[in-house]
Design an enzyme around this catalytic site. Structure first.
Site, PDB file in Angstrom:
ATOM      1  N   HIS A  36     -47.259 -21.979 -33.106  1.00 49.12           N
ATOM      2  CA  HIS A  36     -48.710 -21.437 -32.466  1.00 49.12           C
ATOM      3  C   HIS A  36     -48.210 -21.192 -30.965  1.00 49.12           C
ATOM      4  CE1 HIS A  36     -52.865 -22.096 -31.047  1.00 49.12           C
ATOM      5  NE2 HIS A  36     -53.029 -21.866 -32.489  1.00 49.12           N
TER       6      HIS A  36
ATOM      7  N   ILE B 160     -48.875 -21.128 -27.239  1.00 46.65           N
ATOM      8  CA  ILE B 160     -50.454 -21.590 -26.523  1.00 46.65           C
ATOM      9  C   ILE B 160     -50.608 -23.091 -27.444  1.00 46.65           C
ATOM     10  CG2 ILE B 160     -52.770 -21.064 -26.259  1.00 46.65           C
ATOM     11  CD1 ILE B 160     -51.985 -18.125 -26.806  1.00 46.65           C
TER      12      ILE B 160
ATOM     13  N   GLY C  24     -56.366 -25.416 -28.974  1.00 49.87           N
ATOM     14  CA  GLY C  24     -57.517 -26.048 -28.489  1.00 49.87           C
ATOM     15  C   GLY C  24     -57.918 -27.433 -29.163  1.00 49.87           C
ATOM     16  N   VAL C  25     -57.865 -27.653 -30.565  1.00 51.28           N
ATOM     17  CA  VAL C  25     -58.056 -28.752 -31.107  1.00 51.28           C
ATOM     18  C   VAL C  25     -57.146 -29.823 -30.801  1.00 51.28           C
ATOM     19  CG1 VAL C  25     -59.404 -27.649 -32.989  1.00 51.28           C
ATOM     20  CG2 VAL C  25     -56.797 -27.860 -33.212  1.00 51.28           C
TER      21      VAL C  25
ATOM     22  N   GLU D 160     -57.715 -33.391 -29.284  1.00 56.93           N
ATOM     23  CA  GLU D 160     -57.161 -34.549 -29.995  1.00 56.93           C
ATOM     24  C   GLU D 160     -56.746 -35.530 -28.890  1.00 56.93           C
ATOM     25  OE1 GLU D 160     -57.127 -36.121 -32.792  1.00 56.93           O
ATOM     26  OE2 GLU D 160     -55.137 -37.393 -32.191  1.00 56.93           O
TER      27      GLU D 160
END
Ligand code: ZN
Length: 450
Positions: A352, A358, A361-362, A366
């Site tokens: 990723h 990067i 976002g999740v 988390e």
């Protein structure tokens, strides 16, 4: 070392409250060491004691109000500002209404009368919030900035920007509390002529008058606007083309508004309960952000600090999915500040994305959830048999990319917890800039059942 102080003998003040317009009487009484500043509402059947502390703040609309058990005291900031400047640590403030008298709108009368009554040094030593690392606060919804930097003594720089005639941007620095009486204490509360109609609509400022508040005209106030407000107030206002205030109110300092903002800020931050050693810099802050900033100072200077091994004794997450490295601050049962060093070797960067790492976002979300799990589990028993699962994401926003080398700071506040489900609000920051925020819910469940 400095010693704690209280007053030598009782002192009273009487007058009307700014917002209620009702008369109130204050009696200040000495208190023993390590008591703090405590208000006591004496007009109700069973007197209620309210400590002048951030956790008792119940409203910051147009003033700072503290309360307990549905009993409130409004507009405490001017009196508290004078007490902070006088370095009074312990005091009982008996009050027979919901608001201290506004007096002349400044803190000068409080300051002088209390000083003239005499102060008594006590045996216990003063405790301070001594700032060793800079702390930054940003209000996401406005351009308010507050920060505090290490310094040898307490000082404040304030930058304000009010759209009043001949006022605009102002900046003032209070270099030391010893200059408070001369530079700050006389600065009165103020508002714009336009605000008066809003205040009346909200049923506020009922005790506001031209004797205790400076009312500014703005460049855009036309004669028509002013006559409408005159009608509303039921009285004529005196002004001419050269005035920037109504009724020829002469300013006590040419930059009186920014100085009053310092007065308010000091009163609000006194709710930390201990004096601060550090240099505060505010850009356009008000009561709400002052109080939030105070809470952040408290969180960052708490002993709520844990390393990775200690975190692992509390929450069930393990590498490579343990996304917090350290707890760097917080208040048990209420908020937590966690840190994650985002590094090239974090497993998710492999895919990723290849050559363009990067943080998903999740996974930022988390990591907030893991911080919130720590906060919740730190407060309950048998956590070795429990885990916490994300149950609802009410809102989330990913604002900036997080990449290897970033130090991710996660600040999560518990909004409420009910039947094992906690509602949390979190922000994630890198270099003091917000990179993500979320409002979510997480539920505590047994480890083997669900
Ligand atoms: Zn004020």
């Amino acid at each position: 070392m400095d010693k704690q102080k209280t007053i030598s003998s009782e002192i009273s003040f009487s007058g009307i409250g700014l917002h209620t317009g009702e008369k109130s009487n204050l009696t200040l009484k000495p208190l023993k060491e390590n008591s703090g500043i405590i208000f006591k509402r004496v007009d109700i059947d069973e007197p209620v004691y309210i400590e002048a502390l951030l956790e008792n703040v119940v409203s910051t609309n147009r003033g700072t109000a503290i309360g307990k058990k549905n009993v409130k005291i409004y507009t405490v900031e001017h009196l508290l500002s004078a007490l902070y400047a006088l370095e009074i640590d312990n005091l009982l403030i008996e009050i027979d209404n919901i608001e201290p008298p506004i007096l002349d709108g400044s803190s000068k009368i409080f300051f002088n009368n209390i000083l003239n009554g005499g102060l008594t040094e006590q045996l216990a030593e003063r405790e301070y919030y001594k700032i060793s690392e800079p702390i930054h606060y940003y209000d996401e919804n406005s351009d308010i900035v507050l920060k505090i930097l290490p310094s040898k003594e307490f000082s404040v720089t304030f930058e304000s920007d009010f759209p009043f005639k001949d006022i605009g941007k102002q900046k003032f620095t209070l270099n030391s509390l010893s200059e408070y009486i001369k530079e700050i204490s006389s600065a009165r509360t103020f508002c714009s002529l336009d605000e008066i109609s809003y205040l009346k609509k909200d049923n506020l400022a009922k005790g506001g008058s031209l004797d205790n508040a400076v009312i500014f005209l703005s460049e855009k106030n036309t004669k028509d606007d002013i006559s409408k407000i005159e009608e509303y107030l039921g009285r004529n206002l005196i002004y001419d083309d050269s005035s920037n205030t109504v009724n020829n109110t002469e300013l006590r300092y040419s930059d009186e508004p920014v100085r009053h903002k310092i007065l308010d800020l000091i009163g609000d931050l006194s709710l930390l309960g201990k004096p601060i050693i550090g240099h505060i810099h505010s850009y356009k802050s008000g009561h709400k952000s002052n109080v939030e900033f105070g809470k952040l100072i408290k969180e960052m200077n708490s002993n709520f600090k844990f390393n990775k091994e200690e975190i692992k004794t509390i929450i069930p997450h393990r590498e490579p999915f343990l996304l917090i490295d350290e707890i760097i601050g917080g208040i048990k049962g209420s908020s937590v500040i966690a840190k994650k060093n985002v590094v090239n070797s974090d497993y998710f960067f492999e895919g990723h994305f290849p050559n363009n790492p990067i943080m998903p976002g999740v996974l930022i979300l988390e990591s907030m959830a893991q911080a919130s799990c720590f906060l919740s589990f730190n407060n309950v028993d048998n956590t070795d048999q429990k885990m916490m699962l994300l149950s609802v994401i009410n809102s989330s926003k990913f604002i900036k990319k997080v990449i290897p080398g970033d130090e991710l700071i996660l600040r999560v506040k518990l909004i409420k917890i009910r039947l094992g489900t906690a509602n949390m609000e979190g922000i994630a920051m890198v270099n003091n800039k917000i990179v993500a925020k979320a409002n979510f819910m997480a539920t505590i469940v047994d480890r083997n059942n669900e």
